[in-house]
Design an enzyme around this catalytic site. Structure first.
Site, short mmCIF file in Angstrom:
data_model
loop_
_atom_site.label_atom_id
_atom_site.label_comp_id
_atom_site.label_asym_id
_atom_site.label_seq_id
_atom_site.Cartn_x
_atom_site.Cartn_y
_atom_site.Cartn_z
N GLU A 149 -17.78 21.11 -23.89
CA GLU A 149 -18.56 20.10 -23.38
C GLU A 149 -18.36 19.93 -21.76
OE1 GLU A 149 -19.45 16.51 -26.01
OE2 GLU A 149 -17.62 16.73 -26.19
N LYS A 191 -11.96 18.63 -30.29
CA LYS A 191 -11.62 19.38 -29.02
C LYS A 191 -10.02 19.19 -28.78
CE LYS A 191 -13.20 15.44 -26.28
NZ LYS A 191 -13.92 14.70 -26.79
N ASP A 229 -5.36 11.04 -25.48
CA ASP A 229 -5.23 11.34 -26.70
C ASP A 229 -5.04 12.90 -26.85
OD1 ASP A 229 -8.10 11.69 -26.47
OD2 ASP A 229 -8.52 11.10 -28.56
N ARG A 255 -24.88 8.19 -16.69
CA ARG A 255 -24.53 9.54 -16.23
C ARG A 255 -25.68 10.58 -15.97
NH1 ARG A 255 -19.38 8.58 -17.50
NH2 ARG A 255 -18.69 8.44 -19.63
N SER A 290 -17.84 17.16 -20.53
CA SER A 290 -16.68 16.04 -20.17
C SER A 290 -15.27 16.46 -20.66
CB SER A 290 -16.97 14.92 -21.23
OG SER A 290 -17.32 15.30 -22.62
N ASP A 297 -7.32 15.62 -26.14
CA ASP A 297 -8.10 16.49 -26.80
C ASP A 297 -8.95 16.99 -25.50
OD1 ASP A 297 -9.47 13.81 -26.27
OD2 ASP A 297 -10.70 13.62 -28.16
N ARG A 298 -8.81 16.29 -24.25
CA ARG A 298 -9.56 16.67 -23.27
C ARG A 298 -8.63 17.52 -22.23
NH1 ARG A 298 -13.75 12.44 -20.82
NH2 ARG A 298 -14.71 11.71 -22.80
N THR A 309 -20.13 6.76 -28.93
CA THR A 309 -19.63 8.11 -29.26
C THR A 309 -18.65 8.71 -30.05
OG1 THR A 309 -20.59 8.14 -26.94
CG2 THR A 309 -20.04 10.49 -27.90
N SER A 366 -9.13 7.07 -26.26
CA SER A 366 -9.19 8.23 -25.35
C SER A 366 -8.62 8.40 -23.95
CB SER A 366 -10.69 8.99 -25.59
OG SER A 366 -10.70 10.21 -24.85
N HIS A 367 -9.69 8.54 -23.27
CA HIS A 367 -9.23 8.72 -21.46
C HIS A 367 -9.27 7.27 -20.89
CE1 HIS A 367 -13.53 8.99 -22.42
NE2 HIS A 367 -13.76 8.47 -21.23
N ASP A 372 -5.73 14.63 -21.55
CA ASP A 372 -6.10 13.05 -21.42
C ASP A 372 -5.28 12.17 -22.40
OD1 ASP A 372 -7.29 13.46 -23.73
OD2 ASP A 372 -9.04 12.10 -23.60
C1 G16 Z 1 -16.26 11.43 -26.57
C2 G16 Z 1 -16.59 12.20 -27.58
C3 G16 Z 1 -17.08 13.56 -26.71
C4 G16 Z 1 -18.22 13.12 -25.84
C5 G16 Z 1 -17.83 12.10 -24.72
C6 G16 Z 1 -18.90 11.70 -24.16
O1 G16 Z 1 -15.18 11.85 -25.62
O2 G16 Z 1 -15.52 12.74 -28.15
O3 G16 Z 1 -17.57 14.60 -27.44
O4 G16 Z 1 -18.34 14.37 -24.93
O5 G16 Z 1 -17.11 11.19 -25.77
O6 G16 Z 1 -18.55 10.61 -23.49
P1 G16 Z 1 -19.80 9.62 -22.92
O7 G16 Z 1 -20.59 9.02 -24.11
O8 G16 Z 1 -19.13 8.51 -22.00
O9 G16 Z 1 -20.48 10.47 -22.08
P2 G16 Z 1 -13.69 11.08 -26.02
O10 G16 Z 1 -12.63 12.14 -25.02
O11 G16 Z 1 -13.80 9.96 -25.10
O12 G16 Z 1 -13.47 11.07 -27.56
#
Ligand code: G16
Length: 546
Positions: A366, A379, A282, A499, A368, A284-285, A18, A116-117, A280
């Site tokens: 989103e 984000k 990086d 999910r 998330s 962005d969350r 993603t 990320s997280h 989080d």
């Molecule tokens: C990434 C994307 C987000 C998305 C998330 C979904 O988040 O940047 O836009 O909502 O993945 O995660 P999953 O596919 O696990 O549901 P991040 O913060 O990990 O970059």
């Protein structure tokens, strides 16, 4: 110093998910692994031509392996003939700050090193993603092409120059390429100053308003310290866990009630501050809390939309708003009442990019824990916190009152996400395949006492470029518009994560304080039966509920 051509063998599994390529650190530590991906990226971006005239932005969330990856990429960019690389001091740049630097400095793109997280450290995760000239995540067409190229690449080019000192700002040269080690906060802070009423927020803090910002030992810390404590005058100690650590203190830097449980406890306990927030790995969350009150990300987007015009950067109004498909429909209801267009996109920030670039959307978000706007193309965790602070400052309402105001007017979208983590991939795939096979026969059926109105596998046609993204998640919708959505995570590094997103709209204000899981129990049962979750996964309950 000279440029060398080194032989490598292709890596078959370098398929970005993603949000870029995410793997265990130990995978990234394999000889030539990172190099293979970076060379494939440079080849796709520049073909056979040198990258002269191009500026690349480079930084990461400071997790383990960040520093060594930065040095490798600098040497490969030099070998590729880039004119300049702007790298964050200490190798640090948050994801939204990278987007801001790309846009403000007119760079051709940027590489962000982050998972990320996901947890960090020698046994944790690492990741790499590319953002394009608009500052946003690379489009699928590019990431797919890079993936294909990683499967056939046999050599890469790299300078044998010495490492660059990253800890002080300054200018360097490598193979004729300029390297500028920049202040990671400055461009980002300049963007925020243009959007928010910093004076009003300063007055709010001066009046004794108390915030607790938990940076989760991640990259948001330096940004929040500089802006919230430094510029906005919040007392020292407002930002906690502020120093980025290579392993995030051994914690999971994901701002949700499960992983930010300490923050939740602080906001629920006696003597709680007025507002809580977290970002989080990086940055962005974001998660927002009021005193004794947790704000769901979907509700947060709805509140920001409803009050956007109270904030200087959005005073002219909203061109439109967008949410990812599994995100609750709270924002749709607010937007409809305001006469503002609302778009539904697949999960993944990249899907907002075209709408933002075309000026069709101003705010997006989103479930998330991601919220953002057209100020950058990512984000932005701290941006959301500043937005909330600005709203509290100018409305005089508490966080809770702002959310309840939206519920009162539009009803409450009872909402929860249930995650089933660490499922063997074949089992998760089998579950989704079985569900998809049954889709066409579901309409009109009654399952677990619930009458299904329609079901589909979400397909999205980008309104700007017409590109189609299929199989973006199974939606099962009831006659009262309640829904259950099923999809597999695209960001995990171990097995698969299922999910399950559950939503039911509650117009009756006397029922808004029902416990969410209780309100959603019939949908949980429906989801379990429909997808045979326990039969496929062996799991009787989710591993995480948010
Ligand atoms: C990434 C994307 C987000 C998305 C998330 C979904 O988040 O940047 O836009 O909502 O993945 O995660 P999953 O596919 O696990 O549901 P991040 O913060 O990990 O970059």
């Amino acid at each position: 110093m000279s440029i060398q051509t080194l032989t490598t063998t292709p890596f078959d599994g370098q398929k970005p998910g993603t949000s870029g390529l995410r793997k265990k650190v130990t995978v990234f530590q394999q000889p030539h692994y990172l190099e293979n991906f970076v060379q494939a990226l440079f080849d796709e971006l520049h073909g056979d031509a040198p990258a002269s005239g191009h500026t690349l932005v480079l930084g990461g969330d400071g997790r383990f392996h960040n520093r060594s990856a930065v040095q490798t990429i600098l040497k490969m960019a030099a070998a590729r003939g880039y004119s300049q690389v702007l790298v964050g001091q200490g190798g640090i740049l948050s994801t939204p700050a990278t987007s801001a630097v790309i846009r403000r400095r007119g760079a051709s793109g940027g590489i962000i090193l982050s998972a990320s997280h996901n947890p960090g450290g020698p046994d944790g995760d690492f990741g790499i993603k590319y953002n394009a000239t608009n500052g946003g995540p690379a489009p699928e067409k590019l990431t797919e092409a890079v993936f294909e190229r990683t499967r056939s690449l046999s050599s890469y080019r790299i300078s044998d120059a010495a490492d660059i000192p990253l800890d002080t700002q300054g200018a360097h040269q490598m193979e004729g390429m300029g390297i500028e080690v920049i202040d990671p906060v400055a461009d980002y802070a300049a963007v925020q100053r243009e959007l928010f009423d910093f004076d009003a927020i300063r007055r709010l803090f001066a009046s004794g308003f108390r915030l607790r910002y938990d940076a989760m030992w991640a990259v948001g810390g330096p940004y929040a310290k500089a802006i919230i404590e430094g510029e906005l005058g919040a007392p020292a100690g407002t930002v906690v866990n502020a120093e980025p650590k290579e392993d995030f203190g051994g914690l999971h830097p994901d701002p949700n009630p499960v992983y930010a449980d300490d923050l939740v406890a602080q906001l629920m306990g006696a003597g709680a501050p007025d507002m809580g927030a977290a970002s989080d790995g990086d940055a962005d969350r974001n998660m927002i809390l009021g005193r004794g009150f947790i704000v769901s990300p979907s509700d947060s987007l709805a509140v920001l939309t409803a009050h956007a015009q109270r904030v200087p950067g959005y005073r002219r109004g909203l061109a439109g708003v967008a949410r990812s498909m599994p995100t609750s429909t709270a924002v749709d209801r607010v937007a409809r009442a305001m006469g503002v267009a609302c778009f539904e996109t697949p999960t993944g920030w990249k899907f907002f990019g075209n709408l933002l670039d075309a000026g069709q959307v101003t705010l997006c978000g989103e479930e998330s824990y991601g919220t953002g706007s057209d100020h950058v193309r990512e984000k932005d965790g701290l941006w959301a916190v500043l937005f909330w602070l600005n709203l509290v400052a100018v409305t005089g309402q508490s966080v809770e009152e702002l959310v309840r105001g939206v519920w009162r007017e539009h009803g409450r979208c009872m909402y929860s996400r249930h995650d089933y983590e660490g499922i063997p991939t074949e089992r998760a795939d089998a579950l989704m395949a079985e569900l998809r096979n049954r889709l066409s026969s579901l309409a009109g059926q009654t399952v677990a006492g619930q009458h299904i109105a329609w079901a589909d596998d979400f397909s999205y046609t980008d309104p700007v470029d017409g590109s189609v993204s299929q199989r973006q998640g199974v939606r099962v919708v009831l006659e009262d518009s309640s829904r259950v959505v099923f999809r597999l995570s695209g960001t995990g590094t171990e097995g698969a994560t299922l999910r399950v997103y559950l939503e039911r709209h509650e117009p009756d204000a006397t029922r808004h304080d029902l416990p969410v899981q209780q309100a959603l129990a019939p949908l949980v049962q429906l989801a379990g039966e429909l997808a045979g979750i326990e039969r496929h996964t062996g799991m009787g309950s989710p591993s995480v509920m948010t």
